[in-house]
Scaffold this motif. Structure first.
Motif, PDB file in Angstrom:
ATOM      1  N   ASN A 103       9.100  -2.689   5.560  1.00  9.58           N
ATOM      2  CA  ASN A 103       9.770  -1.484   5.123  1.00  9.58           C
ATOM      3  C   ASN A 103      10.467  -1.776   3.801  1.00  9.58           C
ATOM      4  OD1 ASN A 103      11.360   0.756   4.693  1.00  9.58           O
ATOM      5  ND2 ASN A 103      12.044   0.909   6.830  1.00  9.58           N
ATOM      6  N   ALA A 104      10.220  -0.937   2.808  1.00 12.11           N
ATOM      7  CA  ALA A 104      10.793  -1.155   1.479  1.00 12.11           C
ATOM      8  C   ALA A 104      12.313  -1.238   1.505  1.00 12.11           C
ATOM      9  CB  ALA A 104      10.352  -0.035   0.542  1.00 12.11           C
ATOM     10  N   ALA A 135       3.732   1.867  -6.358  1.00 11.12           N
ATOM     11  CA  ALA A 135       2.979   2.960  -6.968  1.00 11.12           C
ATOM     12  C   ALA A 135       2.822   4.102  -5.976  1.00 11.12           C
ATOM     13  CB  ALA A 135       1.604   2.478  -7.426  1.00 11.12           C
ATOM     14  N   ASP A 179       3.141  -2.927   3.061  1.00  8.24           N
ATOM     15  CA  ASP A 179       3.148  -1.502   3.370  1.00  8.24           C
ATOM     16  C   ASP A 179       3.741  -1.322   4.765  1.00  8.24           C
ATOM     17  OD1 ASP A 179       1.362   1.062   2.044  1.00  8.24           O
ATOM     18  OD2 ASP A 179       2.099   1.305   4.092  1.00  8.24           O
ATOM     19  N   ILE A 180       4.349  -0.189   4.995  1.00  8.72           N
ATOM     20  CA  ILE A 180       4.979   0.057   6.286  1.00  8.72           C
ATOM     21  C   ILE A 180       3.932   0.457   7.323  1.00  8.72           C
ATOM     22  CG2 ILE A 180       5.436   2.536   6.071  1.00  8.72           C
ATOM     23  CD1 ILE A 180       8.309   1.940   7.020  1.00  8.72           C
ATOM     24  N   ASN A 181       2.751   0.821   6.831  1.00  7.16           N
ATOM     25  CA  ASN A 181       1.771   1.460   7.687  1.00  7.16           C
ATOM     26  C   ASN A 181       0.564   0.555   7.925  1.00  7.16           C
ATOM     27  OD1 ASN A 181      -0.539   3.199   8.374  1.00  7.16           O
ATOM     28  ND2 ASN A 181       0.990   4.824   8.121  1.00  7.16           N
ATOM     29  N   ASN A 187       8.217   8.394  -0.654  1.00  9.91           N
ATOM     30  CA  ASN A 187       8.103   8.458   0.806  1.00  9.91           C
ATOM     31  C   ASN A 187       9.207   7.694   1.521  1.00  9.91           C
ATOM     32  OD1 ASN A 187       5.450   9.774   0.795  1.00  9.91           O
ATOM     33  ND2 ASN A 187       4.785   7.863  -0.137  1.00  9.91           N
ATOM     34  N   VAL A 188       9.957   6.912   0.755  1.00  9.66           N
ATOM     35  CA  VAL A 188      10.977   6.053   1.363  1.00  9.66           C
ATOM     36  C   VAL A 188      12.231   6.882   1.635  1.00  9.66           C
ATOM     37  CG1 VAL A 188      12.446   4.049   0.957  1.00  9.66           C
ATOM     38  CG2 VAL A 188      10.063   4.038   0.195  1.00  9.66           C
ATOM     39  N   TYR A 245      -8.283   7.923   2.262  1.00 13.57           N
ATOM     40  CA  TYR A 245      -7.286   7.870   1.198  1.00 13.57           C
ATOM     41  C   TYR A 245      -7.898   7.677  -0.194  1.00 13.57           C
ATOM     42  CZ  TYR A 245      -3.307   6.526  -1.603  1.00 13.57           C
ATOM     43  OH  TYR A 245      -2.378   6.468  -2.609  1.00 13.57           O
ATOM     44  N   MET A 293      -2.994   1.846   6.780  1.00 10.54           N
ATOM     45  CA  MET A 293      -3.263   1.702   5.350  1.00 10.54           C
ATOM     46  C   MET A 293      -3.553   0.233   5.015  1.00 10.54           C
ATOM     47  SD  MET A 293      -3.097   4.671   3.792  1.00 10.54           S
ATOM     48  CE  MET A 293      -2.621   4.582   2.075  1.00 10.54           C
ATOM     49  N   ASP A 326      -5.248  -0.946  -4.562  1.00 14.19           N
ATOM     50  CA  ASP A 326      -5.837  -0.859  -5.906  1.00 14.19           C
ATOM     51  C   ASP A 326      -5.174  -1.835  -6.878  1.00 14.19           C
ATOM     52  OD1 ASP A 326      -7.589   1.054  -5.179  1.00 14.19           O
ATOM     53  OD2 ASP A 326      -6.539   2.746  -6.108  1.00 14.19           O
ATOM     54  N   ALA A 349       4.408  -0.809  -0.903  1.00 13.89           N
ATOM     55  CA  ALA A 349       3.776   0.457  -0.541  1.00 13.89           C
ATOM     56  C   ALA A 349       2.359   0.454  -1.114  1.00 13.89           C
ATOM     57  CB  ALA A 349       4.572   1.670  -1.041  1.00 13.89           C
ATOM     58  N   GLY A 350       1.752  -0.693  -1.066  1.00 15.23           N
ATOM     59  CA  GLY A 350       0.502  -0.942  -1.766  1.00 15.23           C
ATOM     60  C   GLY A 350      -0.700  -0.241  -1.158  1.00 15.23           C
ATOM     61  N   GLY A 391       4.782   5.312  -3.999  1.00 12.15           N
ATOM     62  CA  GLY A 391       5.320   4.949  -2.692  1.00 12.15           C
ATOM     63  C   GLY A 391       6.777   5.339  -2.526  1.00 12.15           C
ATOM     64  N   ASN A 436      -7.902  10.278  -3.334  1.00 12.31           N
ATOM     65  CA  ASN A 436      -7.214   9.935  -4.581  1.00 12.31           C
ATOM     66  C   ASN A 436      -8.069  10.268  -5.794  1.00 12.31           C
ATOM     67  OD1 ASN A 436      -4.670   9.088  -4.229  1.00 12.31           O
ATOM     68  ND2 ASN A 436      -5.083   6.902  -4.375  1.00 12.31           N
ATOM     69  N   LYS A 474      -2.703   3.692 -13.097  1.00 14.43           N
ATOM     70  CA  LYS A 474      -2.512   2.349 -12.539  1.00 14.43           C
ATOM     71  C   LYS A 474      -2.792   1.274 -13.588  1.00 14.43           C
ATOM     72  CE  LYS A 474      -3.249   3.727  -7.800  1.00 14.43           C
ATOM     73  NZ  LYS A 474      -4.242   4.083  -6.781  1.00 14.43           N
TER      74      LYS A 474
HETATM   75  C1  LIG Z   1       0.501   7.418  -1.636  1.00 13.93           C
HETATM   76  S1  LIG Z   1       0.370   5.836  -0.885  1.00 13.93           S
HETATM   77  C2  LIG Z   1       0.207   4.786  -2.289  1.00 13.93           C
HETATM   78  C3  LIG Z   1      -0.740   3.636  -2.068  1.00 13.93           C
HETATM   79  C4  LIG Z   1      -1.059   2.775  -3.292  1.00 13.93           C
HETATM   80  N1  LIG Z   1       0.131   2.160  -3.854  1.00 13.93           N
HETATM   81  C5  LIG Z   1      -1.769   3.570  -4.352  1.00 13.93           C
HETATM   82  O1  LIG Z   1      -1.165   3.799  -5.414  1.00 13.93           O
HETATM   83  O2  LIG Z   1      -2.908   3.965  -4.169  1.00 13.93           O
HETATM   84  C6  LIG Z   1       2.005   5.554  -0.300  1.00 13.93           C
HETATM   85  C7  LIG Z   1       2.161   4.370   0.630  1.00 13.93           C
HETATM   86  O3  LIG Z   1       3.545   4.141   0.869  1.00 13.93           O
HETATM   87  C8  LIG Z   1       3.688   3.627   2.171  1.00 13.93           C
HETATM   88  N2  LIG Z   1       5.088   3.743   2.598  1.00 13.93           N
HETATM   89  C9  LIG Z   1       5.754   4.867   2.926  1.00 13.93           C
HETATM   90  N3  LIG Z   1       7.018   4.600   3.254  1.00 13.93           N
HETATM   91  C10 LIG Z   1       7.190   3.248   3.093  1.00 13.93           C
HETATM   92  C11 LIG Z   1       8.291   2.344   3.270  1.00 13.93           C
HETATM   93  N4  LIG Z   1       9.482   2.789   3.678  1.00 13.93           N
HETATM   94  N5  LIG Z   1       8.082   1.041   3.044  1.00 13.93           N
HETATM   95  C12 LIG Z   1       6.873   0.584   2.640  1.00 13.93           C
HETATM   96  N6  LIG Z   1       5.809   1.379   2.443  1.00 13.93           N
HETATM   97  C13 LIG Z   1       5.948   2.700   2.675  1.00 13.93           C
HETATM   98  C14 LIG Z   1       2.699   4.444   2.949  1.00 13.93           C
HETATM   99  O4  LIG Z   1       2.361   3.851   4.167  1.00 13.93           O
HETATM  100  C15 LIG Z   1       1.524   4.570   1.983  1.00 13.93           C
HETATM  101  O5  LIG Z   1       0.562   3.567   2.200  1.00 13.93           O
END
Ligand SMILES: C[S@@+](CC[C@H](N)C(=O)[O-])C[C@H]1O[C@@H](n2cnc3c(N)ncnc32)[C@H](O)[C@@H]1O
Lengths: 251, 200
Positions: A123-124, A140, A95-97, A145-146, A36, A100, A76, A71-72, A142, A40, A52
């Motif tokens: 989960n957000a 950020a 983060d949900i994952n 994706n929600v 990742y 990550m 960073d 969704a950190g 994030g 980036n 950022k």
């Molecule tokens: C593109 S990454 C961004 C990571 C970091 N914030 C950055 O800027 O580098 C998006 C993140 O959102 C997380 N994510 C997706 N859906 C989510 C949800 N419903 N709740 C929390 N996190 C979520 C993903 O697992 C992923 O780690």
């Protein structure tokens, strides 16, 4: 119609059942987690660091604050916030994952940042915190994706302390036609190829490009924040609107 | 964005200095988490500097409340070379200062005490002649920043002397009161000791 009443939702340009999106997003990030950070830097030519930086400057995070980096991902923002809040503060990397989160935890530990950071899978849409308990929330790259963004914004509003603020850093709409053409070519041709070469995963990076196009534009997101209760909402465009930083307060 | 890039580069430079001179970090210890904001009026930009205990963070576009906030034009900031003009500048509204003056003083003090063996560090990259030239340039910058620190030091006294045409910030007042309390305590202690000595 309200987002939450629909049966289907977007997954990039595809339409999928609402229940499926979360696990499909999870697959994307499980598969990109290890590469990742390097992707980036490559994909944005390092510019994501400047985006950022701007978010941090606008966050108002100070010593003693309790900050949620939602969704950190690989942390960073958490790394900077951890220093800004000091020993008396706390940063939660949410983060949900778990893939990550794990990459994030290892990275931050290597940076020597440990004492004031917590890692929580969440989960957000349903944040596991009491009302009025967080000073600053950042999300950020994030929110797009929600699945239920309105629910997520309401949840963030609920847990913020009065006087607290939310910052959303997300890809957005550029109003320059030339820039938009270059950007399209870049995201739909070069990006998936780079994803294939570096991470051996062009599908995930195609999703990335598509999900960016499906994300609400600046004004729409601003009014979504207002619907969730946020006040004094504003946004600033960066890199010609390719990315926008939204901000809102709870009073 | 370009500004942000330059600020990022400057931040990296500061953090390199932190690594090269261990005493620098020590001198900054008291300043941990204090934010100094400098608004440059001609650019309509506010820069903010803070030391987190591990590293420096430097921001542009800063809109938050800082512990000490200075606002002036570039020309005014360079006029500060002469300490006597400061109160005049404030009165003419060419310069604004809010918050804790000590923060500005302490930051500038640490910077002017910065002691890095630059020729040694630089000759690794530039060779001896290049390092020498760069050093001469840096010397002049350094002496200027030392001057600034002198100016800031004398400011506190001047602010008080100058018929209080300049308003005192509540924070300064609180600090002043704290100092006075401490002084009172010490005087009391001293008195006690003298009494003890006399009693012998
Ligand atoms: C593109 S990454 C961004 C990571 C970091 N914030 C950055 O800027 O580098 C998006 C993140 O959102 C997380 N994510 C997706 N859906 C989510 C949800 N419903 N709740 C929390 N996190 C979520 C993903 O697992 C992923 O780690």
């Amino acid at each position: 119609m309200k987002e939450s009443q629909q049966k289907t939702t977007d997954f990039g340009y595809k339409t999928v059942a609402r229940e499926e999106k979360a696990s499909m997003v999870a697959d994307v990030f499980h598969s990109v987690a290890a590469k990742y950070d390097i992707m980036n830097d490559l994909m944005s030519f390092g510019i994501h660091r400047l985006w950022k930086r701007q978010a941090i400057a606008c966050s108002g995070v100070r010593k003693g604050h309790r900050v949620l980096d939602l969704a950190g991902g690989t942390g960073d923002l958490t790394a900077k916030f951890s220093q800004l809040v000091g020993d008396t503060g706390q940063v939660i990397l949410g983060d949900i994952n778990d893939s990550m989160l794990k990459v994030g935890r290892d990275k931050l530990r290597d940076l020597g940042l440990v004492s004031n950071i917590e890692y929580v899978q969440m989960n957000a849409e349903a944040l596991p915190f009491p009302d009025n308990s967080i000073d600053v929330i950042t999300i950020a790259f994030g929110l797009r994706n929600v699945t239920d963004k309105d629910a997520a914004l309401r949840s963030m509003y609920r847990i913020l302390k009065p006087g607290g603020r939310l910052l959303i850093l997300e890809f957005s709409k550029t109003d320059s036609e030339a820039l938009s053409k270059i950007y399209d070519f870049y995201s739909f041709n070069l990006l998936p190829t780079m994803g294939k070469l570096v991470a051996n995963d062009s599908e995930s990076y195609r999703y990335l490009a598509e999900s960016i196009r499906m994300h609400p534009d600046q004004e729409t997101l601003k009014s979504m924040m207002e619907d969730a209760g946020f006040e004094q909402t504003s946004y600033q465009n960066m890199t010609g609107g390719i990315v926008a930083l939204h901000r809102g307060f709870k009073y | 964005m370009l500004n942000t890039l330059l600020v990022a580069a400057a931040e990296r430079l500061l953090n390199t200095a932190l690594e090269l001179d261990p005493s620098f970090a020590t001198s900054l210890e008291k300043l941990q988490h204090q934010v100094l904001a400098v608004e440059i009026r001609d650019w309509q930009q506010t820069f903010a500097l803070t030391y987190t205990g591990k590293s420096f963070m430097l921001f542009n576009n800063y809109q938050e409340q800082a512990d000490c906030h200075i606002s002036a034009s570039i020309a005014t900031l360079s006029e500060l070379k002469d300490p006597s003009v400061l109160t005049r500048l404030i009165r003419q509204e060419a310069l604004d200062l809010h918050g804790n003056l000590n923060v500005a003083q302490a930051y500038s003090q640490s910077f002017s005490n910065l002691d890095i063996d630059w020729p040694e560090q630089l000759s690794r990259y530039l060779g001896d002649a290049g390092a020498q030239q760069l050093m001469q340039h840096c010397q002049s910058v350094k002496s200027r920043s030392q001057q600034l620190s002198k100016v800031l030091k004398s400011t506190a006294t001047e602010l008080l002397q100058d018929e209080l045409k300049v308003t005192i910030h509540p924070l300064e007042m609180a600090q002043f009161k704290a100092h006075t309390r401490e002084l009172k305590q010490r005087t009391a202690q001293l008195e006690q000791r003298i009494n003890q000595l006399l009693a012998r």
